[in-house]
Scaffold this motif. Sequence first.
Motif, mmCIF file in Angstrom:
data_model
loop_
_atom_site.group_PDB
_atom_site.id
_atom_site.type_symbol
_atom_site.label_atom_id
_atom_site.label_comp_id
_atom_site.label_asym_id
_atom_site.label_seq_id
_atom_site.Cartn_x
_atom_site.Cartn_y
_atom_site.Cartn_z
ATOM 1 N N UNK A 143 0.539 -1.071 0.458
ATOM 2 C CA UNK A 143 -0.343 0.178 0.206
ATOM 3 C C UNK A 143 0.791 1.445 0.019
ATOM 4 N N UNK A 144 1.781 1.199 0.921
ATOM 5 C CA UNK A 144 2.986 2.551 1.169
ATOM 6 C C UNK A 144 3.333 2.579 -0.449
ATOM 7 N N UNK A 145 3.904 1.735 -0.788
ATOM 8 C CA UNK A 145 4.864 1.845 -2.177
ATOM 9 C C UNK A 145 3.405 2.219 -3.338
ATOM 10 N N UNK A 146 2.068 1.803 -3.764
ATOM 11 C CA UNK A 146 1.332 2.279 -4.048
ATOM 12 C C UNK A 146 0.794 3.729 -4.425
ATOM 13 N N UNK A 147 0.965 4.235 -3.020
ATOM 14 C CA UNK A 147 0.821 5.240 -2.507
ATOM 15 C C UNK A 147 1.289 6.439 -3.589
ATOM 16 N N UNK A 162 9.482 10.877 -0.500
ATOM 17 C CA UNK A 162 8.621 9.653 -0.063
ATOM 18 C C UNK A 162 8.785 8.460 0.027
ATOM 19 N N UNK A 163 9.668 8.107 -1.215
ATOM 20 C CA UNK A 163 10.414 6.901 -2.172
ATOM 21 C C UNK A 163 11.650 6.780 -0.542
ATOM 22 N N UNK A 164 12.544 7.418 0.351
ATOM 23 C CA UNK A 164 13.601 7.619 0.546
ATOM 24 C C UNK A 164 12.540 7.247 2.404
ATOM 25 N N UNK A 165 11.624 8.097 3.319
ATOM 26 C CA UNK A 165 10.830 7.760 4.148
ATOM 27 C C UNK A 165 10.515 6.718 4.313
ATOM 28 N N UNK A 166 10.246 5.740 3.388
ATOM 29 C CA UNK A 166 8.888 5.076 3.166
ATOM 30 C C UNK A 166 10.079 3.217 3.169
ATOM 31 N N UNK A 167 10.821 3.468 2.325
ATOM 32 C CA UNK A 167 12.102 3.034 2.207
ATOM 33 C C UNK A 167 13.030 2.756 4.007
ATOM 34 N N UNK A 168 13.137 3.677 4.743
ATOM 35 C CA UNK A 168 13.495 3.450 5.375
ATOM 36 C C UNK A 168 13.155 3.774 6.803
ATOM 37 N N UNK A 169 11.641 4.420 7.253
ATOM 38 C CA UNK A 169 10.876 4.336 8.223
ATOM 39 C C UNK A 169 10.239 3.713 8.710
ATOM 40 N N UNK A 170 9.015 2.669 7.012
ATOM 41 C CA UNK A 170 8.265 2.263 6.929
ATOM 42 C C UNK A 170 8.758 0.629 6.761
ATOM 43 N N UNK A 171 9.147 -0.045 5.259
ATOM 44 C CA UNK A 171 10.304 -0.680 5.790
ATOM 45 C C UNK A 171 10.350 -1.602 5.766
ATOM 46 N N UNK A 172 11.613 -0.285 6.331
ATOM 47 C CA UNK A 172 13.281 -0.574 7.341
ATOM 48 C C UNK A 172 14.025 -1.769 6.194
ATOM 49 N N UNK A 173 13.911 -1.566 5.220
ATOM 50 C CA UNK A 173 15.088 -2.047 4.194
ATOM 51 C C UNK A 173 16.373 -1.279 3.703
ATOM 52 N N UNK A 174 16.142 -0.273 4.087
ATOM 53 C CA UNK A 174 18.062 0.706 3.459
ATOM 54 C C UNK A 174 18.057 1.104 4.585
#
Length: 426
Positions: free
Chosen positions: A217-221, A247-259
Amino acid sequence: MTVFIFLGSLLGAMALGIPIAYSLLVSGVALMVHLDMFDAQILAQNVINGADSFPLLAVPFFMLAGEIMNVGGLSARIVKLALTLVGHKRGGLGFVAILAACMLAALSGSAVADTAALAALLLPMMVKAGHDKARSGGLIASAGIIAPVIPPSIGFVIFGVAANVSISKLFLAGIVPGLLMGLSIAIAWYFVAKRENIQPPPKASFKEQLAALRESLWALGLPVIVIVGLKMGVFTPTEAAVVAAVYALLVSMLVYREMRLSQLYGVFVSAAKTTAVIMFLVAAAMVSAWLITVADIPSQMISLLEPFMGNQTLLLIAIMLLVIAVGTAMDMTPTILIMTPVLMPVIKAAGIDPVYFGVLFIMNNAIGLITPPVGTVLNVVAGVGRMKMDEVTRGVIPFMVAQFIVMFLMVFFPSLVIAPARWLAN
């Protein structure tokens, strides 16, 4: 004579192995000498002015967003969602590649980045399932080139700047044609997969589909934010690129935490390298664009195409065939930069909608990314999949033909582009 000097010096420099950006500068100098107006200061000034453009700031930020999405897990989640939705169909993994490509196209706008992600994630799975490797690679390559057509598109940004056409209108006009490109290769893949007769994987349960949707969902947003923001006038395409990257940076680091923070440097360097190549090409091409105008080459081109000027369809067919020929030997960005200042006066003189032409032109250039011998996207698939170039070329043919059919249908039926674009803009 002027056209001969411009094309002769450009093609001659490229034949000697000089990089395209420097070849453009060589052709610019040759034209200046021919016009008896050589001045190093004018040359330098045009190079600087060529890159000094606010809309072009969208390029580095969209490139950065694409890099972050591949490293930060957004791309992988999109592929997983597509797998749970259509993976169980006959030839399901191929449909997964197409659906994932359309969704990824709405995130990054870079054909190379999307194709690399799809090839790394899906090509091994398709080969393991029993699909022909060449056909699978060809499908992924043809799916990857949807990225320059569905917004946000780096190709539209460059064309919009070079042609002085609204980038927001180009973005909205590219949605339906991009989806039709995906539909065309899905139909081609259906017949190809039917002959292979491979047992598809089991259907994902509703619970698994719901879980995959929740994860993605976060990616589709992201595409929703970009498209709605552009349509409602919240931000410009350049600002949309910044929003996408942040947006991509925040989702990658704070939501998915894969980066991790340690990966940021590598991501920024990779995006900067790609951006530097594009921006130098743009800067060098602006020298040629200025000299093309000074030398009045567009009026010569109008005279050359005079027999077709009375019929917009015939004129567009002639131009599209010309772009196809150029696309076999030249990458997308230099083709846009070299041909746009030459063709736009012709398009305006014929009364063709510049946004409509822009969509056709970018579609043609996108397909050029999978036409041999250059075929940048073919090289990406061959490199990632450790395949020979001729194998990928053989595999891509039915899908490339399907996309060319869609493009020429839009030449004959302009409403396929114009009507949806107007509806989305209102």
